[in-house]
Design an enzyme around this catalytic site. Structure first.
Site, PDB file in Angstrom:
ATOM      1  N   ASP A  38       8.344   5.958  -2.458  1.00 36.63           N
ATOM      2  CA  ASP A  38       7.665   6.601  -2.546  1.00 36.63           C
ATOM      3  C   ASP A  38       6.720   6.570  -4.639  1.00 36.63           C
ATOM      4  OD1 ASP A  38       5.849   9.256  -1.337  1.00 36.63           O
ATOM      5  OD2 ASP A  38       5.416   8.503  -2.980  1.00 36.63           O
ATOM      6  N   ASP A  63       5.922   1.006  -4.623  1.00 40.38           N
ATOM      7  CA  ASP A  63       4.521   1.320  -4.456  1.00 40.38           C
ATOM      8  C   ASP A  63       4.080  -0.065  -4.297  1.00 40.38           C
ATOM      9  OD1 ASP A  63       2.285   0.109  -4.713  1.00 40.38           O
ATOM     10  OD2 ASP A  63       1.338   0.220  -7.363  1.00 40.38           O
ATOM     11  N   VAL A  64       3.818   0.320  -2.998  1.00 42.78           N
ATOM     12  CA  VAL A  64       3.451  -0.331  -1.734  1.00 42.78           C
ATOM     13  C   VAL A  64       2.852  -2.071  -1.953  1.00 42.78           C
ATOM     14  CG1 VAL A  64       4.273   1.191  -0.197  1.00 42.78           C
ATOM     15  CG2 VAL A  64       1.754   0.747  -0.439  1.00 42.78           C
ATOM     16  N   TYR A 155     -11.019   3.508   5.151  1.00 44.91           N
ATOM     17  CA  TYR A 155      -9.810   4.291   5.414  1.00 44.91           C
ATOM     18  C   TYR A 155     -10.510   4.057   7.176  1.00 44.91           C
ATOM     19  CZ  TYR A 155      -6.266   8.437   7.545  1.00 44.91           C
ATOM     20  OH  TYR A 155      -5.306   8.514   7.878  1.00 44.91           O
ATOM     21  N   LYS A 159      -6.612   1.475   9.410  1.00 41.16           N
ATOM     22  CA  LYS A 159      -5.786   2.426  10.145  1.00 41.16           C
ATOM     23  C   LYS A 159      -6.409   1.672  11.167  1.00 41.16           C
ATOM     24  CE  LYS A 159      -3.290   5.355   7.768  1.00 41.16           C
ATOM     25  NZ  LYS A 159      -2.250   5.471   8.105  1.00 41.16           N
TER      26      LYS A 159
HETATM   27  N1  LIG Z   1      -2.219  14.454   7.641  1.00 37.93           N
HETATM   28  C1  LIG Z   1      -2.340  13.780   8.629  1.00 37.93           C
HETATM   29  O1  LIG Z   1      -3.346  14.639   9.130  1.00 37.93           O
HETATM   30  C2  LIG Z   1      -2.875  12.022   9.024  1.00 37.93           C
HETATM   31  C3  LIG Z   1      -3.816  11.903  10.091  1.00 37.93           C
HETATM   32  C4  LIG Z   1      -3.800  10.643  10.754  1.00 37.93           C
HETATM   33  C5  LIG Z   1      -2.375  10.036  10.334  1.00 37.93           C
HETATM   34  N2  LIG Z   1      -1.925  10.306   9.261  1.00 37.93           N
HETATM   35  C6  LIG Z   1      -1.220   9.841   7.808  1.00 37.93           C
HETATM   36  O2  LIG Z   1      -0.374   9.312   7.516  1.00 37.93           O
HETATM   37  C7  LIG Z   1       0.843   9.062   6.703  1.00 37.93           C
HETATM   38  C8  LIG Z   1       1.367  10.223   5.816  1.00 37.93           C
HETATM   39  O3  LIG Z   1       0.010  10.867   6.209  1.00 37.93           O
HETATM   40  P1  LIG Z   1       0.529  12.916   4.826  1.00 37.93           P
HETATM   41  O4  LIG Z   1      -0.692  13.421   5.176  1.00 37.93           O
HETATM   42  O5  LIG Z   1       1.730  12.754   4.723  1.00 37.93           O
HETATM   43  O6  LIG Z   1      -0.067  12.093   3.717  1.00 37.93           O
HETATM   44  P2  LIG Z   1       0.172  12.720   2.074  1.00 37.93           P
HETATM   45  O7  LIG Z   1      -0.777  12.303   0.915  1.00 37.93           O
HETATM   46  O8  LIG Z   1       0.971  13.779   2.389  1.00 37.93           O
HETATM   47  O9  LIG Z   1       1.754  11.931   2.083  1.00 37.93           O
HETATM   48  C9  LIG Z   1       1.356  10.109   1.567  1.00 37.93           C
HETATM   49  C10 LIG Z   1       2.930   9.886   0.894  1.00 37.93           C
HETATM   50  O10 LIG Z   1       2.252   7.903   0.786  1.00 37.93           O
HETATM   51  C11 LIG Z   1       2.221   7.995  -1.066  1.00 37.93           C
HETATM   52  N3  LIG Z   1       2.073   6.642  -1.235  1.00 37.93           N
HETATM   53  C12 LIG Z   1       0.342   7.358  -2.153  1.00 37.93           C
HETATM   54  N4  LIG Z   1       0.271   6.060  -2.488  1.00 37.93           N
HETATM   55  C13 LIG Z   1       1.604   5.143  -2.393  1.00 37.93           C
HETATM   56  C14 LIG Z   1       2.066   3.840  -2.888  1.00 37.93           C
HETATM   57  N5  LIG Z   1       0.908   2.846  -3.329  1.00 37.93           N
HETATM   58  N6  LIG Z   1       2.858   3.884  -2.878  1.00 37.93           N
HETATM   59  C15 LIG Z   1       4.159   4.094  -1.709  1.00 37.93           C
HETATM   60  N7  LIG Z   1       3.932   6.004  -1.921  1.00 37.93           N
HETATM   61  C16 LIG Z   1       2.631   5.733  -1.893  1.00 37.93           C
HETATM   62  C17 LIG Z   1       2.237   9.760  -1.745  1.00 37.93           C
HETATM   63  O11 LIG Z   1       2.466   9.577  -3.185  1.00 37.93           O
HETATM   64  C18 LIG Z   1       2.570  10.625  -0.666  1.00 37.93           C
HETATM   65  O12 LIG Z   1       3.552  11.104  -1.053  1.00 37.93           O
HETATM   66  C19 LIG Z   1      -0.758   8.411   5.752  1.00 37.93           C
HETATM   67  O13 LIG Z   1      -0.461   7.130   6.751  1.00 37.93           O
HETATM   68  C20 LIG Z   1      -1.838   8.677   6.952  1.00 37.93           C
HETATM   69  O14 LIG Z   1      -2.560   7.961   7.002  1.00 37.93           O
HETATM   70  C21 LIG Z   1      -1.646  11.607   8.639  1.00 37.93           C
END
Ligand SMILES: NC(=O)c1ccc[n+]([C@@H]2O[C@H](COP(=O)([O-])OP(=O)(O)OC[C@H]3O[C@@H](n4cnc5c(N)ncnc54)[C@H](O)[C@@H]3O)[C@@H](O)[C@H]2O)c1
Length: 248
Positions: A38, A63-64, A155, A159
């Site tokens: 992360d 950083d991805v 977004y 996706k």
């Molecule tokens: N929460 C929801 O309702 C939901 C719904 C559909 C899809 N998603 C997907 O699930 C996944 C996780 O979402 P979440 O809700 O846990 O989000 P979140 O924001 O709580 O966690 C995301 C994590 O990604 C990290 N991150 C962001 N940019 C980064 C980078 N450049 N390099 C490395 N790490 C990085 C952040 O620091 C964080 O720890 C995502 O792909 C999101 O699109 C979430």
């Protein structure tokens, strides 16, 4: 009893919190050695917690969007655990804006993390994964990669891109022992969703036939299946975990 991911070595991105943390936790509990990756340093605490209960985890700042950072993360997996069998591309950012409200800068930033980050998260580790002859990539897309709404243009585009990148890669590597699948979470309780007002939250839940939000563990259980050998004949699949949101 053998744990379901015994012998696997996984990089999980965005694993400092939310769904990624849930996946890292679940994978490690099932016997995988996990690189908790992360941009946030709080990922260190996730790895510490996993290790403190006797499972295997290492934090790696990643950083991805950086190809070099990906090479470093793969090197850490090899150095710590000797191989790399599994990658979960979960890191993403969110931007609540429609087409006209999205600046070019916002667009480029979001696509860089969500789509380019997933591209690099398959391309850079691939050489090592091919060596294992039995590897799995799980890309976390979103319900918003399957259905359209208004107000989230970049977004949705990112996706939708993850969806087709996953399927094209599944086909490309079908004979090589690397499976590629994608997951489509619906409304899931994570820090990313904490900024919603009570009204916004109620509006979202009204769209979910099951009437409740999912938990990170619900998504992690799907990722666990796809990462395990139980899914040995599964590639290019799209696992929807959304409480029925995409049904109507
Ligand atoms: N929460 C929801 O309702 C939901 C719904 C559909 C899809 N998603 C997907 O699930 C996944 C996780 O979402 P979440 O809700 O846990 O989000 P979140 O924001 O709580 O966690 C995301 C994590 O990604 C990290 N991150 C962001 N940019 C980064 C980078 N450049 N390099 C490395 N790490 C990085 C952040 O620091 C964080 O720890 C995502 O792909 C999101 O699109 C979430």
């Amino acid at each position: 009893m053998t744990r379901r991911l015994e012998g696997k070595v996984a990089i999980v991105t965005g694993a400092a919190r939310g769904i990624g943390e849930g996946i890292a936790d679940r994978f490690a509990a099932e016997g995988a050695a996990v690189v908790v990756a992360d941009v946030l340093d709080i990922g260190e605490a996730v790895a510490d917690r996993i290790r403190s209960r006797g499972d295997q985890a290492t934090f790696q700042k990643l950083d991805v969007t950086s190809e070099q950072a990906w090479s470093d993360a793969v090197s850490v997996a090899l150095k710590e655990y000797g191989r790399l069998t599994t990658v979960v591309n979960n890191a993403a950012i969110f931007n609540a804006a429609g087409l006209m409200g999205t600046t070019l800068e916002d667009w480029n930033k979001l696509l860089a993390v969500n789509l380019t980050g997933t591209f690099l998260g398959m391309k850079v580790p691939m050489e090592e994964m091919l060596k294992t002859g039995n590897a799995s990539i799980v890309n976390i897309a979103s319900l918003y990669g399957l259905v359209a709404t208004t107000g989230y243009s970049a977004y949705h585009a990112s996706k939708g891109g993850v969806r087709m990148l996953s399927k094209a890669s599944a086909l490309e590597f079908a004979k090589s022992g690397v499976r590629v699948n994608s997951i489509y979470p619906g409304d899931t309780e994570t820090p990313a969703m904490e900024n919603l007002t009570e009204e916004q939250n109620a509006a979202v839940l009204a769209l979910v036939p099951m009437g409740v939000a999912g938990k990170p563990l619900d998504i992690a259980n799907g990722a666990l299946y796809l990462a395990s050998d139980e899914a040995r004949y599964v590639t290019g699949s799209e696992l929807v975990i959304d409480g029925g949101w995409s049904l109507p």
